[in-house]
Design a protein around this motif. Structure first.
Motif, PDB file in Angstrom:
ATOM      1  N   THR A   1     -39.163  14.070   7.663  1.00 51.80           N
ATOM      2  CA  THR A   1     -37.732  14.371   7.716  1.00 51.80           C
ATOM      3  C   THR A   1     -37.468  15.806   7.276  1.00 51.80           C
ATOM      4  O   THR A   1     -36.716  16.545   7.909  1.00 51.80           O
ATOM      5  CB  THR A   1     -36.944  13.427   6.791  1.00 51.80           C
ATOM      6  N   ILE A   2     -38.136  16.198   6.174  1.00 52.19           N
ATOM      7  CA  ILE A   2     -37.915  17.554   5.665  1.00 52.19           C
ATOM      8  C   ILE A   2     -38.341  18.574   6.709  1.00 52.19           C
ATOM      9  O   ILE A   2     -37.606  19.517   7.023  1.00 52.19           O
ATOM     10  CB  ILE A   2     -38.688  17.783   4.340  1.00 52.19           C
ATOM     11  N   VAL A   3     -39.532  18.379   7.275  1.00 52.37           N
ATOM     12  CA  VAL A   3     -40.067  19.380   8.194  1.00 52.37           C
ATOM     13  C   VAL A   3     -39.271  19.435   9.486  1.00 52.37           C
ATOM     14  O   VAL A   3     -38.926  20.513   9.970  1.00 52.37           O
ATOM     15  CB  VAL A   3     -41.574  19.115   8.479  1.00 52.37           C
ATOM     16  N   SER A   4     -38.942  18.267  10.068  1.00 54.57           N
ATOM     17  CA  SER A   4     -38.353  18.352  11.406  1.00 54.57           C
ATOM     18  C   SER A   4     -36.829  18.254  11.424  1.00 54.57           C
ATOM     19  O   SER A   4     -36.211  18.552  12.441  1.00 54.57           O
ATOM     20  CB  SER A   4     -38.977  17.305  12.337  1.00 54.57           C
ATOM     21  N   ILE A   5     -36.206  17.840  10.333  1.00 55.26           N
ATOM     22  CA  ILE A   5     -34.735  17.795  10.336  1.00 55.26           C
ATOM     23  C   ILE A   5     -34.138  18.862   9.425  1.00 55.26           C
ATOM     24  O   ILE A   5     -33.299  19.657   9.827  1.00 55.26           O
ATOM     25  CB  ILE A   5     -34.217  16.407   9.863  1.00 55.26           C
ATOM     26  N   VAL A   6     -34.611  18.903   8.187  1.00 55.69           N
ATOM     27  CA  VAL A   6     -33.969  19.789   7.210  1.00 55.69           C
ATOM     28  C   VAL A   6     -34.331  21.253   7.458  1.00 55.69           C
ATOM     29  O   VAL A   6     -33.462  22.120   7.497  1.00 55.69           O
ATOM     30  CB  VAL A   6     -34.326  19.375   5.769  1.00 55.69           C
ATOM     31  N   MET A   7     -35.619  21.511   7.643  1.00 60.30           N
ATOM     32  CA  MET A   7     -36.078  22.905   7.802  1.00 60.30           C
ATOM     33  C   MET A   7     -35.354  23.665   8.917  1.00 60.30           C
ATOM     34  O   MET A   7     -34.883  24.773   8.680  1.00 60.30           O
ATOM     35  CB  MET A   7     -37.587  22.940   8.039  1.00 60.30           C
ATOM     36  N   PRO A   8     -35.257  23.089  10.126  1.00 58.41           N
ATOM     37  CA  PRO A   8     -34.580  23.850  11.190  1.00 58.41           C
ATOM     38  C   PRO A   8     -33.127  24.157  10.834  1.00 58.41           C
ATOM     39  O   PRO A   8     -32.645  25.254  11.099  1.00 58.41           O
ATOM     40  CB  PRO A   8     -34.657  22.913  12.399  1.00 58.41           C
ATOM     41  N   LEU A   9     -32.448  23.181  10.209  1.00 56.45           N
ATOM     42  CA  LEU A   9     -31.051  23.411   9.842  1.00 56.45           C
ATOM     43  C   LEU A   9     -30.930  24.428   8.713  1.00 56.45           C
ATOM     44  O   LEU A   9     -29.892  25.047   8.514  1.00 56.45           O
ATOM     45  CB  LEU A   9     -30.403  22.098   9.399  1.00 56.45           C
ATOM     46  N   LEU A  10     -32.013  24.587   7.991  1.00 56.54           N
ATOM     47  CA  LEU A  10     -32.000  25.440   6.810  1.00 56.54           C
ATOM     48  C   LEU A  10     -32.337  26.890   7.160  1.00 56.54           C
ATOM     49  O   LEU A  10     -32.342  27.746   6.285  1.00 56.54           O
ATOM     50  CB  LEU A  10     -33.045  24.900   5.826  1.00 56.54           C
ATOM     51  N   ARG A  11     -32.614  27.141   8.443  1.00 57.47           N
ATOM     52  CA  ARG A  11     -33.126  28.465   8.783  1.00 57.47           C
ATOM     53  C   ARG A  11     -32.248  29.619   8.297  1.00 57.47           C
ATOM     54  O   ARG A  11     -32.759  30.567   7.701  1.00 57.47           O
ATOM     55  CB  ARG A  11     -33.408  28.576  10.274  1.00 57.47           C
ATOM     56  N   PRO A  12     -30.928  29.568   8.524  1.00 55.94           N
ATOM     57  CA  PRO A  12     -30.113  30.686   8.018  1.00 55.94           C
ATOM     58  C   PRO A  12     -30.255  30.865   6.513  1.00 55.94           C
ATOM     59  O   PRO A  12     -30.339  31.991   6.019  1.00 55.94           O
ATOM     60  CB  PRO A  12     -28.683  30.277   8.367  1.00 55.94           C
TER      61      PRO A  12
END
Lengths: 311, 277
Positions: free
Chosen positions: B182-193
């Protein structure tokens, strides 16, 4: 733009952490903490504790020197050292002048920029440049500006006949500290302005409308609405500014290195010289301990009074 | 409410004074970097260079020490930024999502680390790193910077993680994804900015840092750009103002470029958080 930042901050705080499944969560949390825990413990927490303790020892620079516990000897030496008292006095003058002057200027400016003026965007963008500049570059820039023979500041003063001889701002006993304070204000004021501006923009407009209906003057609106509403922001930014200014080093180190004749010897410069010029690690750490005590006392009284009067 | 013209004029005058106080030093630095040595020698300095040229920049870049300092600063800043992100991401996730006993401790440490004078940390650090042969090395400075900029990075990232809607993660969990997944594929992309903003902030802190570098790096080969610039000034008498100004401008460019991006990223990241919050 700024208002939405505050809104975002509020939204952020409302997202309470999930409390279900406590034991499993604790284990997972600790796993996630692990990569940071070791470096932080070894390179931040332990050095800090050891640094505090070092003030009670006779540690010196150089390899393999046995250090022993000497109680308060460093502190009593400091208290009998005139240079310590000088640096302490200079540190207090520097901290209070920079913080207060930059706050007053920043508050005025934030009020201006909050009004509907042109150049607002330009002023806001420019406001953050000093904050992003390397302190060493700021110091070099001001040495060029204040240079006694090649600097434009002297040139302008001479042209306006405000002085008949160039002033060696950073090299003269009487002008060095004020000059350094002006540079300190230049660096810190823009950031304070932007913070206050964000605070101003989060004040509810309807408060002013109601006051205006009641016939309150602009002056009374400022005292009765603006200042009380800004109190939390003011407490936060001025206490941070004071701590930063009290602990500052690089800017003045490059501007004057504490000179001329120790007239700009801030506490951190004094401690740096003790440690890395004279090798007195214990003495420098004791100086650090004194600074910590002063900061904690300041925080205690300032925050207690400020926050109490807010409640 | 109408503002009277006289008041308005005073307001504009105040803003202009501020812009001069703020802008004149910057303008002077840039203009100095474009002046010829002859113009520096003239008794009446002028605001704008008469024959603007880039020779100070080429002189600065021909200066061995400066180029080496630039390289060292670049290396140290990039390495410590990468390290900070690797360490800060899981911690800030845990801080934002779990109520663990480590949370108040970490937040306390973040506050404490902003208050203490660095002299207390730097002497023991020096004493720890020396027997490990890490003083006077780039890795030594990199790990010190990592630990030093971690508190603020955690402070920033925590907010960005909290702005990622929890529902998305819950949905992934319902679909049977593990926490890591979940962290890698959901949170990380949203966290990019947020990651970009934190990276830039960390980079700037390392790029601008002076005190730790001054204490830990004695070898002239390893000195960072701020140290090289400071030494330039120390050796006054023969100091060459033009190249010094040019080098100062060069040292400021990365901070300003990053900052320009950072500002937009910061606001847009927070804005999207506000909309979803």
């Amino acid at each position: 733009m700024m208002a939405s930042i505050t809104a975002a901050a509020k939204a952020k705080n409302s997202g309470k952490p999930n409390n279900s499944g406590r034991p499993k969560q604790n284990r997972e949390a600790i796993l996630l903490f692990l990569p940071a825990l070791l470096p932080v413990l070894i390179l931040s927490v332990y050095p800090l504790i050891r640094g505090i303790a070092l003030g009670f020892t006779d540690a010196r620079a150089g390899l393999n020197v046995e250090t022993s516990f000497i109680g308060f000897e460093n502190f009593s030496k400091l208290l009998h050292n005139n240079l310590f008292w000088d640096s302490f006095r200079i540190g207090v003058i520097w901290t209070l002048s920079v913080t207060i002057l930059q706050f007053v200027a920043a508050l005025g400016l934030a009020l201006l920029l909050n009004a509907d003026l042109k150049f607002r965007g330009v002023a806001r963008t420019l406001a953050l440049i000093p904050w992003a500049m390397p302190p060493v570059v700021v110091a070099i820039m001001w040495r060029l500006l204040l240079h006694p023979t090649n600097g434009p500041v002297n040139e302008i003063l001479l042209k306006l006949h405000l002085t008949d001889q160039p002033i060696n701002f950073l090299g003269d006993f009487s002008t060095a500290l004020p000059a350094v304070i002006v540079v300190g204000i230049w660096v810190g004021m823009p950031m304070t302005t932007v913070t206050l501006l964000a605070g101003l923009q989060s004040i509810d407009r309807s408060l002013y409308e109601a006051a205006a209906v009641d016939g309150a003057s602009a002056w009374s609106q400022f005292w009765n609405i603006t200042l009380p509403q800004l109190r939390t922001v003011i407490v936060a930014i001025t206490s941070l500014d004071m701590i930063w200014n009290f602990n500052s080093f690089g800017l003045v180190y490059v501007l004057t290195a504490g000179g001329p004749g120790g007239k700009t010897m801030l506490p951190m410069l004094f401690a740096y010289n003790e440690a890395f010029r004279y090798g007195n690690f214990g003495m420098a750490a004791a100086m650090g301990d004194v600074m910590v005590v002063i900061i904690i006392l300041f925080l205690f009284f300032y925050l207690r009074n400020r926050l109490r009067s807010e409640a | 409410m109408r503002t009277r013209p006289a008041t308005r004029a005073l307001q504009y005058a105040a803003v202009v004074v501020y812009l001069i106080f703020l802008g004149f030093p910057l303008l002077w630095l840039i203009s100095s970097s474009l002046k010829s040595p002859q113009e520096f020698a003239s008794i009446t300095p002028s605001l704008l260079p008469k024959h603007a040229n880039l020779s100070n920049y080429t002189d600065a870049l021909n200066e061995q020490g400066l180029v080496r300092g630039l390289g060292n600063s670049l290396q140290i800043s990039i390495y410590s930024t990468i390290l900070v992100l690797i360490v800060a991401l899981p911690v800030s996730y845990a801080l934002a999502r779990f109520r663990s006993r480590l949370r108040p401790l970490t937040n306390g440490w973040i506050l404490v680390s902003q208050v203490f004078p660095v002299i207390l940390i730097v002497i023991p650090l020096f004493m720890i790193l020396r027997p490990l042969h890490l003083t006077n090395t780039i890795p030594g400075v990199v790990i010190v910077y990592m630990v030093w900029s971690l508190p603020f990075a955690l402070w920033m990232l925590q907010g960005y993680v909290a702005a990622v809607p929890r529902e998305l993660e819950e949905a992934a969990a319902v679909d049977g994804a593990t926490r890591l997944r979940t962290i890698v594929s959901i949170v990380m992309p949203l966290l990019r900015p947020g990651l970009i903003a934190t990276a830039m902030f960390t980079f700037i802190s390392a790029w601008n840092e002076f005190f730790f570098a001054l204490v830990l790096l004695q070898d002239p080969e390893l000195k960072t750009l701020p140290l090289v610039l400071a030494r330039f000034v120390g050796a006054e008498g023969q100091v060459q103002f033009g190249p010094l100004a040019a080098a100062s401008v060069l040292a400021t460019v990365p901070s300003l470029v990053f900052f320009a991006f950072l500002q937009r990223r910061l606001t847009s990241g927070l804005l999207s958080g506000a909309v979803k919050g």
